[in-house]
Write a protein that holds these residues in place. Structure first.
Motif, mmCIF file in Angstrom:
data_model
loop_
_atom_site.group_PDB
_atom_site.id
_atom_site.type_symbol
_atom_site.label_atom_id
_atom_site.label_comp_id
_atom_site.label_asym_id
_atom_site.label_seq_id
_atom_site.Cartn_x
_atom_site.Cartn_y
_atom_site.Cartn_z
ATOM 1 N N ARG A 88 -8.357 -0.510 -6.256
ATOM 2 C CA ARG A 88 -9.488 -1.876 -7.172
ATOM 3 C C ARG A 88 -9.355 -2.934 -7.319
ATOM 4 O O ARG A 88 -9.319 -4.038 -7.769
ATOM 5 C CB ARG A 88 -8.744 -1.117 -8.765
ATOM 6 C CG ARG A 88 -9.187 0.122 -9.027
ATOM 7 C CD ARG A 88 -9.054 0.348 -10.587
ATOM 8 N NE ARG A 88 -7.175 0.693 -10.940
ATOM 9 C CZ ARG A 88 -7.708 2.004 -10.876
ATOM 10 N NH1 ARG A 88 -7.823 3.422 -10.548
ATOM 11 N NH2 ARG A 88 -6.006 1.841 -11.289
ATOM 12 N N SER B 272 0.544 -1.147 0.136
ATOM 13 C CA SER B 272 0.225 0.003 -0.231
ATOM 14 C C SER B 272 0.837 1.239 -0.034
ATOM 15 O O SER B 272 0.789 1.744 -0.562
ATOM 16 C CB SER B 272 -0.804 0.012 1.084
ATOM 17 O OG SER B 272 -2.526 -0.818 1.065
ATOM 18 N N SER B 273 2.234 1.416 0.382
ATOM 19 C CA SER B 273 3.250 2.759 0.310
ATOM 20 C C SER B 273 3.189 2.356 -0.865
ATOM 21 O O SER B 273 4.051 3.695 -1.107
ATOM 22 C CB SER B 273 3.772 2.337 1.810
ATOM 23 O OG SER B 273 4.726 0.814 1.441
ATOM 24 N N GLU B 274 4.021 1.513 -1.306
ATOM 25 C CA GLU B 274 4.475 1.921 -2.437
ATOM 26 C C GLU B 274 3.396 1.932 -3.546
ATOM 27 O O GLU B 274 4.318 2.109 -4.539
ATOM 28 C CB GLU B 274 5.287 0.541 -2.515
ATOM 29 C CG GLU B 274 6.476 0.305 -1.628
ATOM 30 C CD GLU B 274 7.028 -1.081 -1.875
ATOM 31 O OE1 GLU B 274 6.384 -1.815 -2.800
ATOM 32 O OE2 GLU B 274 7.731 -1.416 -1.238
ATOM 33 N N LYS B 275 2.220 1.746 -3.681
ATOM 34 C CA LYS B 275 1.376 1.873 -5.062
ATOM 35 C C LYS B 275 0.206 3.093 -5.216
ATOM 36 O O LYS B 275 -0.080 3.283 -3.855
ATOM 37 C CB LYS B 275 0.969 0.036 -5.100
ATOM 38 C CG LYS B 275 2.080 -0.435 -6.591
ATOM 39 C CD LYS B 275 1.247 -1.596 -5.907
ATOM 40 C CE LYS B 275 2.094 -2.256 -7.188
ATOM 41 N NZ LYS B 275 3.027 -1.931 -7.563
ATOM 42 N N ASP B 276 -0.372 3.148 -5.610
ATOM 43 C CA ASP B 276 -0.656 4.407 -6.023
ATOM 44 C C ASP B 276 -2.664 3.985 -5.466
ATOM 45 O O ASP B 276 -2.605 2.618 -4.714
ATOM 46 C CB ASP B 276 -1.700 4.951 -7.300
ATOM 47 C CG ASP B 276 -3.322 5.614 -6.970
ATOM 48 O OD1 ASP B 276 -2.298 6.783 -6.637
ATOM 49 O OD2 ASP B 276 -3.819 5.203 -7.416
ATOM 50 N N ALA B 277 -3.085 4.294 -4.574
ATOM 51 C CA ALA B 277 -4.694 3.899 -3.383
ATOM 52 C C ALA B 277 -5.157 3.812 -3.950
ATOM 53 O O ALA B 277 -5.851 2.975 -4.076
ATOM 54 C CB ALA B 277 -4.979 5.021 -2.309
ATOM 55 N N ALA B 278 -5.917 4.116 -5.134
ATOM 56 C CA ALA B 278 -6.692 3.914 -6.258
ATOM 57 C C ALA B 278 -6.350 2.457 -7.177
ATOM 58 O O ALA B 278 -7.327 1.462 -7.107
ATOM 59 C CB ALA B 278 -6.429 4.209 -7.450
ATOM 60 N N GLN B 279 -5.399 2.461 -7.267
ATOM 61 C CA GLN B 279 -4.644 1.003 -8.208
ATOM 62 C C GLN B 279 -4.808 -0.357 -7.030
ATOM 63 O O GLN B 279 -5.420 -1.144 -7.237
ATOM 64 C CB GLN B 279 -3.365 1.509 -8.441
ATOM 65 C CG GLN B 279 -3.003 0.088 -9.183
ATOM 66 C CD GLN B 279 -1.463 0.281 -9.553
ATOM 67 O OE1 GLN B 279 -0.256 1.131 -9.041
ATOM 68 N NE2 GLN B 279 -0.536 -1.022 -10.756
ATOM 69 N N ILE B 280 -4.697 0.208 -5.277
ATOM 70 C CA ILE B 280 -4.954 -0.976 -4.799
ATOM 71 C C ILE B 280 -5.903 -1.262 -4.157
ATOM 72 O O ILE B 280 -6.702 -2.340 -3.768
ATOM 73 C CB ILE B 280 -3.612 -0.596 -2.771
ATOM 74 C CG1 ILE B 280 -2.267 -0.183 -3.486
ATOM 75 C CG2 ILE B 280 -4.199 -1.321 -1.883
ATOM 76 C CD1 ILE B 280 -2.135 -1.550 -3.427
#
Length: 599
Positions: A448, A438-446
């Motif tokens: 989805r 979660s800290s490495e990727k975009d929140a919207a992507q997580i």
């Protein structure tokens, strides 16, 4: 209970119901009811005036007749008793009896007091005692069998010199009356033993009597031509239901042996066929011993009632003709158009078709009413369609939150819902390394990605008949065996676990990420329900739930850790790896297993 208005079924709207009731039914009925009511009141008033005057004289005659009838009941029983008075007096005042009391010659008994003699006199016993109360001779007879029987000991004890029979007799008086012996009532008479000319010193007493048996009761009933019932005093007194009557009669102190009761009541309905009279007979001591109840036919009353009924029928026939004439006129002018309007409204109500409209003809008040009804139906049709759509959306939303059975209960009972389930399997699954991802990727992507994974988990749970409980972050909780019990709950939860591992592998390939799950399973007893007043959630409580969570948190990525409880349910169908004793937070050492495949 009255039917409630359903906002999602507009055809049940109160205005529609009122229109149908008023236009088709109520006006006609109210009109006819008003006419009928006036006729009924007039009939009742006239009938009451006549009945008060006429029945008053009938009741006076009826009362006099009833007094004579009940007096006749007392006289008939007294006449039966007098028969034994005559027998005891005749046999007591006889030289042969007088000599027997002196010398005890058995020939007197053999020649005179045989069983046949006692039977012919319709007696149950003849007893001779001396002045000391000692029995000189006793003969007891069963009239039904015409055979000799033993004199009851209780009767002999009453014949002591100071007893109730002979104690107040003196030497010249006869004693007669009723005695209560062993649940039976006796008609008894005792006379002193004297010479034929009633001279000489009394040498004892001659006692004769008869039980108040069924044959004697039938004979008394036949003499009175009335239906009689005989209530005998028991050792503990009269039955509770008869005590008020006995007390009322016994406390009057009157010489009259009866009372007359104005027509008795049966279940709060006056008995128009019979009246009831009572005769209370004392025993030789003066205490109440026998209550005779007579049903007296109300012949006079019924004759008066028949004449009043004839008058009433004449009034009703005349009124019916009046109602018919008035109804025909009203029906042509007013009621028939109203009936047509009401029929149209009722048809709309039965078919639930708000697109229909009522027929409108003319320009009078009924036409105005019809047009108003059509406008109301149009508005209700629009509102009903909107409400139905909103209802479907709300229903679907509720079923996405709660199981259907729980949602149905919550609609009718908004209080706390809690149930115990003895055989349930719980699964917890958690995404490994989700926090770092979660800290490495975009929140919207997580989000989805999680939605994709959990949506497929939801579909799998639905296919297996499982109940998704909740998701907390990246943790997924599902249960088997509730809210409907399932004997294969452990097998279904195992298939869910395998399916989840397959799904996470497929998604990992699609998104090119290193994704894995830790899964924990436990089986046992839980409590499930809904608590609180807002933001409802169907949740589980109990040690079984806590241990299932610990199975997930203490497991390894890509593995399915189960407890001994789940292992015992699945070992025949699935392959396991014994993990041995595992340190479980808050529980200490526990034996756990890894579920590795199907057999």
């Amino acid at each position: 209970m009255p039917k409630q208005y359903d906002p999602y079924n507009p055809i049940g709207h109160p205005m529609i119901a009122v229109a149908s009731l008023n236009f088709k039914t109520s006006i006609r009925r109210k009109t006819l009811l008003a006419i009928s009511l006036v006729l009924a009141i007039s009939t009742i008033v006239l009938h009451q005036i006549v009945s008060i005057q006429q029945l008053k004289s009938y009741r006076a005659i009826e009362h006099q007749s009833a007094v004579k009838d009940i007096s006749r009941v007392a006289a008939v029983l007294q006449n039966a008793l007098n028969k034994y008075v005559i027998i005891s007096s005749d046999w007591g005042s006889w030289d042969a009896t007088y000599r027997f009391a002196h010398d005890g010659n058995q020939t007197y008994i053999d020649e005179n007091l045989t069983v046949d003699t006692v039977v012919s006199m319709e007696m149950n016993f003849l007893i001779l005692v001396d002045n000391n109360g000692d029995v000189l001779s006793a003969r007891g007879v069963s009239l039904s069998r015409e055979a000799e029987v033993k004199i009851p000991k209780a009767l002999l004890e009453l014949l002591r010199p100071q007893g109730p029979v002979l104690g107040g007799m003196g030497h010249a008086l006869n004693v007669s009356g009723l005695l209560s012996i062993n649940r039976n009532v006796l008609l008894m008479s005792a006379a002193p033993i004297l010479r034929t000319d009633d001279s000489g010193e009394p040498r004892g007493y001659f006692i004769a009597g008869r039980y108040l048996d069924r044959d004697l009761q039938k004979d008394l009933q036949a003499q009175t031509q009335l239906k009689l019932s005989f209530l005998k005093r028991r050792q503990d007194g009269f039955p509770e239901g008869a005590i008020p009557v006995v007390d009322a009669l016994f406390s009057t102190g009157s010489s009259e042996p009866f009372t007359y009761l104005e027509p008795r009541s049966k279940l709060d309905v006056i008995d128009e066929e019979n009246m009831v009279g009572h005769v209370l007979f004392p025993d030789v001591d003066g205490g109440p011993v026998l209550l005779v109840t007579a049903q007296i036919p109300r012949v006079v009353y019924q004759a008066g009632q028949n004449s009043l009924n004839a008058l009433l029928y004449a009034l009703l026939v005349g009124g019916a003709l009046l109602i018919v004439a008035v109804s025909l006129m009203l029906d042509r002018i007013v009621l028939r158009p109203l009936s047509v309007l009401g029929r149209d409204v009722e048809d709309i109500g039965k078919t639930s078709d708000l697109s229909k409209r009522v027929a409108v003809a003319g320009e009078d008040e009924l036409a105005v009413l019809g047009n108003s009804t059509n406008r109301m139906l149009e508005q209700l049709e629009i509102t009903g369609n909107r409400l139905a759509a909103e209802h479907d959306r709300a229903e679907n939303l509720l079923l996405n939150i709660l199981p259907k059975s729980v949602a149905d209960r919550l609609k009718t009972d908004p209080g706390t819902i809690a149930e115990r389930f003895d055989e349930v399997s719980i699964l917890f699954a958690d995404m490994v390394g989700f926090t770092e991802m979660s800290s490495e990727k975009d929140a919207a992507q997580i989000v989805r990605m999680l939605n994709t994974i959990f949506s497929r988990f939801d579909d799998l749970a639905q296919d297996l008949g499982l109940e998704k409980i909740k998701t907390i972050g990246d943790c997924y909780m599902v249960a088997s065996g509730l809210p409907s019990e399932n004997a294969n709950h452990a097998q279904m939860i195992a298939e869910m676990a395998f399916g989840m591992l397959e799904i996470i592998g497929e998604v990992a390939e699609q998104v090119d990420q290193d994704l894995s799950l830790r899964i924990g399973i436990n089986s046992g007893v839980v409590v499930a329900g809904v608590i609180g007043k807002s933001k409802f959630i169907y949740d589980l409580w109990g040690d079984t739930v806590n241990i299932a969570s610990r199975m997930e948190s203490s497991g390894e990525p890509g593995c399915i850790q189960v407890t001994e409880a789940s292992y015992s349910l699945l070992k025949d169908r699935y392959e396991f790896k014994d993990r041995g004793l595992t340190d479980i937070k808050g529980r200490g050492k526990m034996t756990t297993y890894y579920l590795v495949g199907r057999r």
